[in-house]
Design a protein around this motif. Structure first.
Motif, short mmCIF file in Angstrom:
data_model
loop_
_atom_site.label_atom_id
_atom_site.label_comp_id
_atom_site.label_asym_id
_atom_site.label_seq_id
_atom_site.Cartn_x
_atom_site.Cartn_y
_atom_site.Cartn_z
N ASP A 74 0.81 -1.22 0.00
CA ASP A 74 0.00 0.00 0.00
C ASP A 74 0.85 1.27 0.00
O ASP A 74 0.32 2.36 0.19
N GLY A 75 2.17 1.14 -0.21
CA GLY A 75 3.04 2.31 -0.24
C GLY A 75 3.55 2.76 1.10
O GLY A 75 4.31 3.74 1.18
N THR A 76 3.19 2.05 2.17
CA THR A 76 3.74 2.35 3.49
C THR A 76 5.21 1.94 3.53
O THR A 76 5.59 0.91 2.97
N LEU A 77 6.04 2.76 4.15
CA LEU A 77 7.46 2.45 4.29
C LEU A 77 7.70 1.82 5.65
O LEU A 77 7.35 2.40 6.68
N TYR A 78 8.29 0.62 5.65
CA TYR A 78 8.58 -0.09 6.89
C TYR A 78 10.08 -0.03 7.16
O TYR A 78 10.90 -0.25 6.27
N VAL A 79 10.42 0.28 8.41
CA VAL A 79 11.81 0.49 8.82
C VAL A 79 12.10 -0.32 10.08
O VAL A 79 11.31 -0.29 11.02
N SER A 80 13.22 -1.04 10.08
CA SER A 80 13.63 -1.71 11.32
C SER A 80 14.53 -0.77 12.11
O SER A 80 15.42 -0.13 11.56
N LEU A 115 5.90 3.99 8.38
CA LEU A 115 5.88 5.43 8.11
C LEU A 115 4.92 5.74 6.97
O LEU A 115 4.92 5.07 5.93
N GLY A 116 4.11 6.79 7.16
CA GLY A 116 3.18 7.23 6.13
C GLY A 116 3.85 8.17 5.13
O GLY A 116 5.04 8.49 5.24
N PRO A 117 3.09 8.65 4.14
CA PRO A 117 3.65 9.50 3.09
C PRO A 117 4.27 10.79 3.59
O PRO A 117 5.15 11.35 2.93
N ASP A 118 3.84 11.27 4.78
CA ASP A 118 4.41 12.49 5.34
C ASP A 118 5.53 12.21 6.33
O ASP A 118 6.04 13.13 6.98
N GLY A 119 5.91 10.95 6.47
CA GLY A 119 6.97 10.58 7.41
C GLY A 119 6.49 10.32 8.82
O GLY A 119 7.29 9.94 9.68
N ALA A 120 5.20 10.50 9.06
CA ALA A 120 4.66 10.26 10.40
C ALA A 120 4.59 8.77 10.69
O ALA A 120 4.39 7.94 9.80
N THR A 160 6.79 0.03 -4.20
CA THR A 160 7.40 1.35 -4.04
C THR A 160 6.39 2.31 -3.42
O THR A 160 5.21 1.99 -3.28
N GLY A 161 6.86 3.46 -3.08
CA GLY A 161 6.03 4.50 -2.51
C GLY A 161 6.83 5.78 -2.45
O GLY A 161 7.92 5.87 -3.03
N SER A 162 6.28 6.77 -1.76
CA SER A 162 6.95 8.06 -1.64
C SER A 162 6.73 8.62 -0.25
O SER A 162 5.61 8.59 0.26
#
Length: 302
Positions: free
Chosen positions: A123-129, A148-153, A285-287
């Motif tokens: 869904d374009g969400t960025l996952y970070v460990s 993390l959402g599209p705004d970095g939140a 991918t996402g942004s």
């Protein structure tokens, strides 16, 4: 037994390889404080001056790259290397022109935050460990996998003890997480910031799981780091062991459009490739844009 060929040398503790559509491979250089690009002919160009210690990379929707920067730490023999330019651990966005900007706000849990690897979900969400304070292994805190959402939140987070590390989505739609200090790989259902219960998928026969990736057939490749090997799994069962040799420390891997498995060997400073004749699993991918509360400390190259 497959043998690796050298793609590039002289990299400064490389990690986080990402295949790019033009046939180049982006790598982070932890002890170079940079994101670099390895051309198909092996030439290396520094793209982004990141500061700290960039630890992983992921390709964005418009050709930009995202970097998990742990703030300034890497392993060095029996001790640790500390970056000349320490920054708060964060996620950075590197534009095609080399501009570097921090895009993550406050991460959950106590500091120090040590972002390690990252990947986009369906869904374009960025996952970070976030591996937490791994410089203090006897008292290492629980880490997190952060959405993390599209705004970095921060949309949500999953607490993972024992050093969460490499991340990759599998063909089954689950997020796979290397848990380094248990030698396990976990899988978890996730959507946005909502995480399910992690399930143990496998335990490495040696070394510590670091970075990992899938090919189009669903084979899972796990870098054994101090085990000096990349372990290949089919359906959770060990199918092949790709030895990288003494003194290599394979940190992460990606399958390229050239049919090869590209592996960063941190201690030799090399990007190597195993010619396996496999296709890459298409990556999501996402942004993620610049968030108002992002920590400073990164800057454009030049």
């Amino acid at each position: 037994m497959s043998e690796a060929s050298i793609v590039a040398e002289g990299l400064r503790f490389p990690e986080g390889p990402t295949w790019r559509p033009d046939g180049s491979v982006a790598v982070v250089e932890m002890q170079g404080e940079a994101l670099s690009v390895v051309a198909p002919d092996g030439g290396v160009t520094v793209l982004g001056d990141c500061g700290g210690a960039p630890n992983g990379s992921a390709l964005g929707a418009s050709g930009e790259l995202y970097v998990a920067n742990n703030g300034g730490l890497s392993a060095e023999g029996r001790g640790f290397w500390h970056a000349p330019r320490q920054i708060p651990g964060c996620v950075q966005r590197v534009e095609p022109d080399g501009t570097v900007t921090a895009v993550s706000g406050d991460l959950p849990g106590p500091s120090p935050h040590r972002p390690n690897d990252l990947c986009f979900g369906p869904d374009g969400t960025l996952y970070v460990s976030d591996s937490a304070n791994w410089e203090d292994l006897p008292d290492v805190a629980a880490g997190h996998v952060v959405a993390l959402g599209p705004d970095g939140a921060v949309l949500g987070a999953l607490e993972v003890p024992a050093m969460p590390n490499g991340l990759a989505f599998g063909p089954d739609g689950r997020l796979y997480v290397a848990q380094s200090l248990t030698r396990r790989v976990l899988a978890v259902d996730v959507h946005g910031g909502t995480f399910g219960t992690p399930e143990k998928v496998l335990t490495l026969p040696g070394g510590m799981p670091d970075g990992l990736c899938f090919d189009a057939a669903g084979r899972l490749y796990v870098c054994g780091s101090v085990g000096r090997a990349v372990f290949t799994y089919v359906g959770g069962e060990l199918a092949e062991t790709l030895a990288t040799g003494e003194g290599t420390q394979p940190t992460n891997c990606c399958v390229g459009g050239d049919g090869r498995l590209h592996v960063t060997d941190a201690r030799t400073g090399r990007l190597v490739a195993f010619d396996l004749g496999v296709d890459p699993l298409p990556l999501h991918t996402g942004s993620v844009g610049v968030s108002a509360g992002s920590p400073a400390g990164a800057r454009p190259l030049g």
